[in-house]
Write an enzyme that holds these catalytic residues in place. Sequence first.
Site, PDB file in Angstrom:
ATOM      1  N   TYR A  59      50.624  37.479  28.383  1.00  0.00           N
ATOM      2  CA  TYR A  59      49.731  37.432  29.557  1.00  0.00           C
ATOM      3  C   TYR A  59      50.050  36.222  30.436  1.00  0.00           C
ATOM      4  CZ  TYR A  59      45.357  36.932  32.185  1.00  0.00           C
ATOM      5  OH  TYR A  59      44.425  36.769  33.177  1.00  0.00           O
ATOM      6  N   LYS A  70      51.421  35.902  34.552  1.00  0.00           N
ATOM      7  CA  LYS A  70      50.702  35.228  35.638  1.00  0.00           C
ATOM      8  C   LYS A  70      51.588  34.163  36.297  1.00  0.00           C
ATOM      9  CE  LYS A  70      46.918  37.590  35.473  1.00  0.00           C
ATOM     10  NZ  LYS A  70      46.629  38.530  36.572  1.00  0.00           N
TER      11      LYS A  70
END
Length: 323
Positions: free
Chosen positions: A203, A207
């Site tokens: 994750y 980002k």
Amino acid sequence: MLDLIVAVILAFFAICVGILLCGDCDIWTFMHLKFGKDIASRFEGKVVWVTGASSGIGEGLAKELVKVKNVKIIISARRKEELERVKKECLELNKSTKQESILVLPFDMVDYDSHAKALEKIVKTFGKLDILISNAAAMGQYALWEEAPISTDKALFDLNVFSLVNLNRIVLNYFKNERGRQGHLAVVSSLAGKLGVPYLTPYTPTKFALHGYFDSLRHELRKMERIHVTVLCPGPVETNIFDNSMTGTGARFKDTMLTKRPANIMTAARCAELCLTSIANKLEESWMAPLPNLPFMYLAAYQPFLYSKLSAFMMKFFVVDEK
Ligand SMILES: *[C@@H]1O[C@H](CO)[C@@H](O)[C@H](O)[C@H]1NC(C)=O
């Protein structure tokens, strides 16, 4: 004279520290929240497309936008029923909003072929698109770095990065061809897009990638002046997805001890307000999270050495060591 300059500088830093210790967003965003353009005036009459709108921040954005005069909202996500629920709740929030002002446009972000068609549908329905807020993302799993299979990395980059880049490219080309009109691409990243977060790969890297793409794009668009790029970095935000679900005993999840939320999780409504304020003021990047997140962010950005020492110290308390 020198005294005066020193006094002004000290006062400035005192104010910054003050904001940092009381506010739930970065200093620049905070200033705009107090003295900048408000959401109502900037979004009036605009056509705004929110992806990932079936829960969490995306849902919060739709519910904040519905308060704006003559705004048209397109809500997208995979689950049509959830989008219909969000639409219904939006219409309840503002009884004078017409049904037609909110378009439910379900599609799967990783179905790349659906992107152009979705934009076409929006332009056909509302005559234009002004702002795209890309919020669709999956958290993936909490896993050890060495244990996650590479397929997870690829799948998460596909959803959190490449699908979003593809959609934004299509919309950017549309903005470029609409001569003389303003366009705005806003992307929801995360505080995890600014610094490494343990047990939160892939994750976190997805980002980080968004910053690479959209910071570069912002520079490329400097000369155009009419197309803006905002990257939004929220910390942990509550989603009300569990509020009405039942637990095993039939009690509403909301009413059980489990949901006594830690005080430092931001509500989706507050997060939406800060995001929209940032977009309204065409800010380049905004950080938002309740204490103690932001002082750490500033420390990481401006005093990496101190941050490194401090975070190593803190990890001792929060992470179980498995040697
Ligand atoms: C509700 O929507 C209408 C129509 O767009 C708008 O004029 C009004 O300001 C909104 N009111 C509230 C309280 O949200």
